[in-house]
Enzyme design. Sequence first.
Site, PDB file in Angstrom:
ATOM      1  CB  SER A 143      -5.197   3.531  -5.085  1.00 39.79           C
ATOM      2  OG  SER A 143      -3.974   4.142  -4.917  1.00 39.79           O
ATOM      3  CE1 TYR A 157      -3.524  -0.679  -2.354  1.00 43.01           C
ATOM      4  CE2 TYR A 157      -2.374   1.281  -3.381  1.00 43.01           C
ATOM      5  CZ  TYR A 157      -3.494   0.389  -2.702  1.00 43.01           C
ATOM      6  OH  TYR A 157      -4.389   1.330  -2.184  1.00 43.01           O
TER       7      TYR A 157
HETATM    8  P1  NDP Z   1      -7.406   0.491   6.530  1.00 46.67           P
HETATM    9  O1  NDP Z   1      -6.364  -0.575   6.474  1.00 46.67           O
HETATM   10  O2  NDP Z   1      -6.960   1.744   7.548  1.00 46.67           O
HETATM   11  O3  NDP Z   1      -8.995   0.117   7.055  1.00 46.67           O
HETATM   12  C1  NDP Z   1      -9.153  -1.083   6.130  1.00 46.67           C
HETATM   13  C2  NDP Z   1     -10.641  -1.437   6.580  1.00 46.67           C
HETATM   14  O4  NDP Z   1     -11.008  -2.492   5.682  1.00 46.67           O
HETATM   15  C3  NDP Z   1     -10.957  -1.826   8.046  1.00 46.67           C
HETATM   16  O5  NDP Z   1     -12.278  -1.659   8.354  1.00 46.67           O
HETATM   17  C4  NDP Z   1     -10.632  -3.223   7.729  1.00 46.67           C
HETATM   18  O6  NDP Z   1     -11.289  -4.148   8.794  1.00 46.67           O
HETATM   19  C5  NDP Z   1     -11.221  -3.790   6.377  1.00 46.67           C
HETATM   20  N1  NDP Z   1     -10.545  -4.788   5.685  1.00 46.67           N
HETATM   21  C6  NDP Z   1      -9.236  -5.118   5.528  1.00 46.67           C
HETATM   22  N2  NDP Z   1      -8.958  -6.095   4.886  1.00 46.67           N
HETATM   23  C7  NDP Z   1     -10.475  -6.679   4.700  1.00 46.67           C
HETATM   24  C8  NDP Z   1     -10.805  -8.043   4.342  1.00 46.67           C
HETATM   25  N3  NDP Z   1      -9.866  -9.131   3.875  1.00 46.67           N
HETATM   26  N4  NDP Z   1     -12.171  -8.179   4.300  1.00 46.67           N
HETATM   27  C9  NDP Z   1     -12.977  -7.396   4.836  1.00 46.67           C
HETATM   28  N5  NDP Z   1     -12.539  -6.137   5.343  1.00 46.67           N
HETATM   29  C10 NDP Z   1     -11.239  -5.862   5.387  1.00 46.67           C
HETATM   30  O7  NDP Z   1      -7.537   1.020   5.305  1.00 46.67           O
HETATM   31  P2  NDP Z   1      -7.813   2.367   4.464  1.00 46.67           P
HETATM   32  O8  NDP Z   1      -9.157   2.905   5.115  1.00 46.67           O
HETATM   33  O9  NDP Z   1      -6.692   3.399   4.413  1.00 46.67           O
HETATM   34  O10 NDP Z   1      -8.376   1.931   2.973  1.00 46.67           O
HETATM   35  C11 NDP Z   1      -9.709   1.684   2.465  1.00 46.67           C
HETATM   36  C12 NDP Z   1      -9.428   1.824   1.004  1.00 46.67           C
HETATM   37  O11 NDP Z   1      -8.908   2.945   0.422  1.00 46.67           O
HETATM   38  C13 NDP Z   1      -8.764   0.638   0.386  1.00 46.67           C
HETATM   39  O12 NDP Z   1      -9.305   0.151  -0.650  1.00 46.67           O
HETATM   40  C14 NDP Z   1      -7.227   1.292   0.068  1.00 46.67           C
HETATM   41  O13 NDP Z   1      -6.575   0.430  -0.756  1.00 46.67           O
HETATM   42  C15 NDP Z   1      -7.723   2.490  -0.334  1.00 46.67           C
HETATM   43  N6  NDP Z   1      -6.884   3.788  -0.387  1.00 46.67           N
HETATM   44  C16 NDP Z   1      -6.158   4.037   0.769  1.00 46.67           C
HETATM   45  C17 NDP Z   1      -5.316   4.996   0.428  1.00 46.67           C
HETATM   46  C18 NDP Z   1      -4.662   5.643   1.946  1.00 46.67           C
HETATM   47  O14 NDP Z   1      -4.009   6.568   1.684  1.00 46.67           O
HETATM   48  N7  NDP Z   1      -5.219   5.250   3.055  1.00 46.67           N
HETATM   49  C19 NDP Z   1      -5.055   5.738  -0.629  1.00 46.67           C
HETATM   50  C20 NDP Z   1      -5.379   5.049  -1.791  1.00 46.67           C
HETATM   51  C21 NDP Z   1      -6.336   4.298  -1.753  1.00 46.67           C
HETATM   52  P3  NDP Z   1     -10.834  -4.794  10.041  1.00 46.67           P
HETATM   53  O15 NDP Z   1     -10.824  -3.859  11.119  1.00 46.67           O
HETATM   54  O16 NDP Z   1     -11.512  -6.209  10.242  1.00 46.67           O
HETATM   55  O17 NDP Z   1      -9.311  -5.220   9.587  1.00 46.67           O
END
Ligand code: NDP
Length: 248
Positions: A143, A157
């Site tokens: 991030s 975070y």
């Molecule tokens: P979302 O919360 O929209 O989606 C998260 C995804 O990860 C879902 O598929 C969820 O599955 C899965 N997930 C969450 N927790 C777990 C877990 N404990 N074990 C396995 N799967 C898990 O997140 P984003 O798509 O926004 O974020 C994806 C990545 O990008 C993260 O690492 C985040 O920190 C990073 N990021 C995002 C930013 C943003 O602005 N969106 C900015 C910077 C970094 P389920 O459907 O089962 O919950």
Amino acid sequence: MSTAPLTGRRAYVTGGSRGIGAEIVRRLTTDGAAVAFTYSASSAHADKLVAELTADGAKVLAIQADAADREQSVAAVDRAAAELGGLDIVVNNAGAVYWAAVEDFPAEEFERLMAINIGGVFWTTRTAMKHLGDGARIVNIGSVNADRIPGPGLSVYGMTKGAVASFTRGLARDLGDRGITINNVQPGPIDTDMNPDEGDFAAIMKAVTTQGRYGSAADIAALVGFLAGPESGYITGATLNVDGGFTV
Ligand code: NDP
């Protein structure tokens, strides 16, 4: 007719059911890879994505595995490798965020962020390393908050994502002699369930970008697709921002 660049490659994506992860799964399958991805809770989104991509002719597999749980992380990688016949690409995407001042930060939320954002990346990568052949690719989703925090409440975070960047650099050294690359893609504000374009913090986020807007999950998936592909072999240990200028 040109062949898709990832034809014959086998990919593993953590947290692939929604948001950025789901778009990465779409991109890798479009580029020709067979993909296994994990999700944590309800299978509804995962099942829908598998149905969508299978209908398009892709080979896709969804595995329930909580990235906070070491045993589940290890078992999921081993299962993906067994079902796909090996692994060539690993994308550590699953992540969690919690906003709070340090003095108010709940202990269970601290443990959860450490377990998912750091532990999940470590155990997934460590397990995958024994399945990866020479020339494989690892992409971590960090991030921009590792480098820039636009307001209060994101220090924990940011700390976890700083760890992802450091791990990426060290592992690039460890894996260099196998021709395996590992890179860290740092998204800026991307419109997902985690960080909705219309959410409480959207105005702060938009103000810090050069274009005053959020990016899309496809913006991240495009770079991941390139880093997973055959033309990126001399890029390793790098942290690459896809952030609309958030960090400039
Ligand atoms: P979302 O919360 O929209 O989606 C998260 C995804 O990860 C879902 O598929 C969820 O599955 C899965 N997930 C969450 N927790 C777990 C877990 N404990 N074990 C396995 N799967 C898990 O997140 P984003 O798509 O926004 O974020 C994806 C990545 O990008 C993260 O690492 C985040 O920190 C990073 N990021 C995002 C930013 C943003 O602005 N969106 C900015 C910077 C970094 P389920 O459907 O089962 O919950």
